[in-house]
Design a protein around this motif. Structure first.
Motif, PDB file in Angstrom:
ATOM      1  N   GLY A   3       0.905  -1.170   0.023  1.00 48.34           N
ATOM      2  CA  GLY A   3       0.048   0.164   0.088  1.00 48.34           C
ATOM      3  C   GLY A   3       0.767   1.179   0.102  1.00 48.34           C
ATOM      4  O   GLY A   3       2.035   1.204  -0.294  1.00 48.34           O
ATOM      5  N   PRO A   4       0.160   2.356   0.182  1.00 48.50           N
ATOM      6  CA  PRO A   4       0.838   3.699   0.169  1.00 48.50           C
ATOM      7  C   PRO A   4       2.097   3.732   1.356  1.00 48.50           C
ATOM      8  O   PRO A   4       3.026   4.545   1.203  1.00 48.50           O
ATOM      9  N   HIS A   5       2.103   3.076   2.299  1.00 46.41           N
ATOM     10  CA  HIS A   5       2.885   2.836   3.327  1.00 46.41           C
ATOM     11  C   HIS A   5       4.271   2.280   3.055  1.00 46.41           C
ATOM     12  O   HIS A   5       5.192   2.535   3.753  1.00 46.41           O
ATOM     13  N   ASN A   6       4.299   1.231   1.929  1.00 42.43           N
ATOM     14  CA  ASN A   6       5.528   0.710   1.827  1.00 42.43           C
ATOM     15  C   ASN A   6       5.818   0.479   0.162  1.00 42.43           C
ATOM     16  O   ASN A   6       6.951   0.124   0.019  1.00 42.43           O
ATOM     17  N   VAL A   7       5.015   1.042  -0.722  1.00 45.57           N
ATOM     18  CA  VAL A   7       5.091   1.016  -1.897  1.00 45.57           C
ATOM     19  C   VAL A   7       5.837   2.361  -2.336  1.00 45.57           C
ATOM     20  O   VAL A   7       5.183   3.283  -2.048  1.00 45.57           O
ATOM     21  N   PRO A   8       6.997   2.385  -3.050  1.00 47.37           N
ATOM     22  CA  PRO A   8       7.663   3.505  -3.198  1.00 47.37           C
ATOM     23  C   PRO A   8       7.111   4.520  -4.076  1.00 47.37           C
ATOM     24  O   PRO A   8       6.147   4.305  -4.938  1.00 47.37           O
ATOM     25  N   VAL A   9       7.242   5.983  -3.829  1.00 43.28           N
ATOM     26  CA  VAL A   9       6.776   7.015  -4.739  1.00 43.28           C
ATOM     27  C   VAL A   9       7.698   7.137  -5.589  1.00 43.28           C
ATOM     28  O   VAL A   9       8.984   7.436  -5.507  1.00 43.28           O
ATOM     29  N   ILE A  10       7.126   7.043  -6.984  1.00 39.87           N
ATOM     30  CA  ILE A  10       8.159   6.894  -8.103  1.00 39.87           C
ATOM     31  C   ILE A  10       7.845   8.047  -9.186  1.00 39.87           C
ATOM     32  O   ILE A  10       7.115   8.324  -9.696  1.00 39.87           O
ATOM     33  N   THR A  11       8.957   9.034  -8.886  1.00 37.50           N
ATOM     34  CA  THR A  11       8.777  10.263  -9.703  1.00 37.50           C
ATOM     35  C   THR A  11       9.967  10.632 -10.710  1.00 37.50           C
ATOM     36  O   THR A  11       9.867  11.729 -11.162  1.00 37.50           O
ATOM     37  N   ASP A  12      10.771   9.646 -10.795  1.00 36.29           N
ATOM     38  CA  ASP A  12      12.022   9.832 -11.469  1.00 36.29           C
ATOM     39  C   ASP A  12      11.654   8.986 -12.869  1.00 36.29           C
ATOM     40  O   ASP A  12      11.358   7.670 -12.986  1.00 36.29           O
ATOM     41  N   VAL A  13      11.897   9.379 -13.974  1.00 39.03           N
ATOM     42  CA  VAL A  13      11.335   8.656 -15.435  1.00 39.03           C
ATOM     43  C   VAL A  13      12.494   7.463 -15.549  1.00 39.03           C
ATOM     44  O   VAL A  13      11.857   6.546 -15.991  1.00 39.03           O
ATOM     45  N   ALA A  14      13.591   7.884 -15.493  1.00 42.25           N
ATOM     46  CA  ALA A  14      14.568   6.880 -15.376  1.00 42.25           C
ATOM     47  C   ALA A  14      14.541   5.615 -14.763  1.00 42.25           C
ATOM     48  O   ALA A  14      14.632   4.359 -15.113  1.00 42.25           O
ATOM     49  N   GLU A  15      14.102   5.827 -13.298  1.00 34.74           N
ATOM     50  CA  GLU A  15      13.826   4.738 -12.354  1.00 34.74           C
ATOM     51  C   GLU A  15      12.717   4.101 -12.648  1.00 34.74           C
ATOM     52  O   GLU A  15      12.431   2.889 -12.598  1.00 34.74           O
ATOM     53  N   ALA A  16      11.425   4.859 -13.092  1.00 28.33           N
ATOM     54  CA  ALA A  16      10.323   4.229 -13.790  1.00 28.33           C
ATOM     55  C   ALA A  16      10.596   3.191 -14.892  1.00 28.33           C
ATOM     56  O   ALA A  16       9.797   2.141 -15.150  1.00 28.33           O
ATOM     57  N   ARG A  17      11.350   3.599 -15.792  1.00 25.04           N
ATOM     58  CA  ARG A  17      11.662   2.783 -16.973  1.00 25.04           C
ATOM     59  C   ARG A  17      12.285   1.333 -16.594  1.00 25.04           C
ATOM     60  O   ARG A  17      12.129   0.493 -17.338  1.00 25.04           O
ATOM     61  N   LYS A  18      13.020   1.314 -15.405  1.00 27.86           N
ATOM     62  CA  LYS A  18      13.588   0.225 -15.061  1.00 27.86           C
ATOM     63  C   LYS A  18      12.337  -1.054 -14.578  1.00 27.86           C
ATOM     64  O   LYS A  18      12.774  -2.120 -14.773  1.00 27.86           O
ATOM     65  N   ASP A  19      11.321  -0.653 -14.063  1.00 23.61           N
ATOM     66  CA  ASP A  19      10.106  -1.480 -13.603  1.00 23.61           C
ATOM     67  C   ASP A  19       8.912  -0.698 -13.995  1.00 23.61           C
ATOM     68  O   ASP A  19       8.459  -0.309 -12.847  1.00 23.61           O
ATOM     69  N   LEU A  20       8.359  -1.068 -15.058  1.00 26.27           N
ATOM     70  CA  LEU A  20       7.130  -0.429 -15.481  1.00 26.27           C
ATOM     71  C   LEU A  20       6.028  -0.847 -14.671  1.00 26.27           C
ATOM     72  O   LEU A  20       5.168  -0.361 -14.272  1.00 26.27           O
ATOM     73  N   ALA A  21       6.139  -2.311 -14.388  1.00 21.23           N
ATOM     74  CA  ALA A  21       4.927  -2.891 -13.543  1.00 21.23           C
ATOM     75  C   ALA A  21       4.864  -2.354 -12.123  1.00 21.23           C
ATOM     76  O   ALA A  21       3.794  -1.856 -11.585  1.00 21.23           O
ATOM     77  N   LEU A  22       5.966  -2.157 -11.471  1.00 23.13           N
ATOM     78  CA  LEU A  22       6.097  -1.448 -10.315  1.00 23.13           C
ATOM     79  C   LEU A  22       5.658  -0.199 -10.325  1.00 23.13           C
ATOM     80  O   LEU A  22       4.820   0.261  -9.164  1.00 23.13           O
ATOM     81  N   THR A  23       6.050   0.612 -11.310  1.00 21.80           N
ATOM     82  CA  THR A  23       5.621   2.046 -11.342  1.00 21.80           C
ATOM     83  C   THR A  23       4.096   2.146 -11.551  1.00 21.80           C
ATOM     84  O   THR A  23       3.628   2.907 -10.866  1.00 21.80           O
ATOM     85  N   THR A  24       3.564   0.997 -12.401  1.00 18.57           N
ATOM     86  CA  THR A  24       2.023   1.347 -12.223  1.00 18.57           C
ATOM     87  C   THR A  24       1.433   0.944 -10.930  1.00 18.57           C
ATOM     88  O   THR A  24       0.647   1.675 -10.658  1.00 18.57           O
TER      89      THR A  24
END
Length: 289
Positions: A130-151
């Motif tokens: 949930g929001p307490h332990n899933v990271p907030v991803i606001t860096d595009v390069a980091e997001a591209r490393k794991d699109l499913a996790l970013t979603t």
């Protein structure tokens, strides 16, 4: 070995002391039915069930539940799911609960003990994302490393004040991704955000940033954009002609979702002398007989 407890139920209190726990002597005893077979079908469905086979560990069953709010009946259902899965498949079951708010996530984390407080027979311990332990991803390069996790991060942080930046990061990360990968993630994000305000932000981003995608939602969004633009064009023509538009007529124009109908109205608007001229035959057909 077991009948003596039925004939002398108070014996259990004395045996419990030998086993290291204290159960007070009973003041009354009721012999219950021993047949635990379900007499009627009772439908029970877990949201998602996966068998995971890994290289290093034994196979396991992963039951996944999406939980939007606290529900006091859920722990009993979850315990049933895990017991049933272990009985049927003889594989270790694991429960993952996905939440979108911290309060629900903390509640779902448990643990929930089943049995006397002195010696719980079973302990339900879900894994909770949930929001307490899933990271907030606001860096595009980091997001591209794991699109499913970013979603998943975008979905679980749907109520976050920075959800706009989170969704913008996701849409930017999906721009150069093949459609067969991006399209399902676009749709899953829309479904996961549900009817929260963030859902409209996502739809706007898809319409602008991901306009080349041909997914159902993207097409739907672009149709909505076209209908809204045409409706505003009709109202602009009427305003320039100083034609009075009632709230009912304005609502009919702005809520119409049919492109063909709106295009007919748009063609009539420049020469219309009244709202009725815009609606034309549709207006007459809609009048009660």
């Amino acid at each position: 070995m077991r009948r003596i407890f039925q004939e002398h139920p108070g014996l259990f209190s004395r045996v419990s002391e030998l086993l290291g726990i204290t159960i007070a002597p009973p003041v009354s005893v009721t012999v219950m039915p021993t047949d635990l077979t379900e007499n009627r079908p009772l439908e029970r469905r877990v949201d998602t069930l996966l068998r995971l086979d890994t290289e290093n560990d034994e196979p396991l069953l992963l039951a996944i539940e999406a939980q939007g709010k606290k529900d006091t009946d859920k722990p009993a259902s979850w315990a049933y799911y895990l017991s049933y899965l272990y009985t049927k498949y003889r594989l270790p079951p694991l429960l993952l609960v996905v939440c979108q708010d911290r309060a629900t996530a903390e509640w779902a984390s448990g643990p929930v003990s089943i049995g006397p407080r002195q010696w719980p027979a079973l302990t339900l311990r879900p894994l909770v994302a949930g929001p307490h332990n899933v990271p907030v991803i606001t860096d595009v390069a980091e997001a591209r490393k794991d699109l499913a996790l970013t979603t998943l991060a975008a979905i679980t942080h749907a109520a976050d004040p920075d959800i706009g930046a989170i969704l913008k990061t996701l849409s930017s990360a999906l721009r150069d991704v093949p459609e067969f990968i991006a399209d399902p993630l676009v749709e899953l994000t829309a479904q996961g955000l549900g009817n929260r305000p963030a859902a409209q932000q996502w739809r706007n981003l898809v319409a602008v940033d991901l306009s080349f995608y041909k997914s159902f939602m993207a097409e739907e969004i672009r149709d909505e954009g076209r209908t809204e633009g045409i409706a505003q064009g009709i109202l602009l023509f009427l305003a320039q002609a100083d034609i009075d538009v009632s709230d009912e007529a304005r609502g009919r124009i702005t809520t119409c979702g049919d492109l063909d109908t709106l295009n007919r109205w748009l063609l009539r608007a420049p020469t219309a002398r009244s709202v009725e001229d815009v609606f034309g035959e549709e207006q007459a057909a809609s009048q009660p007989q």
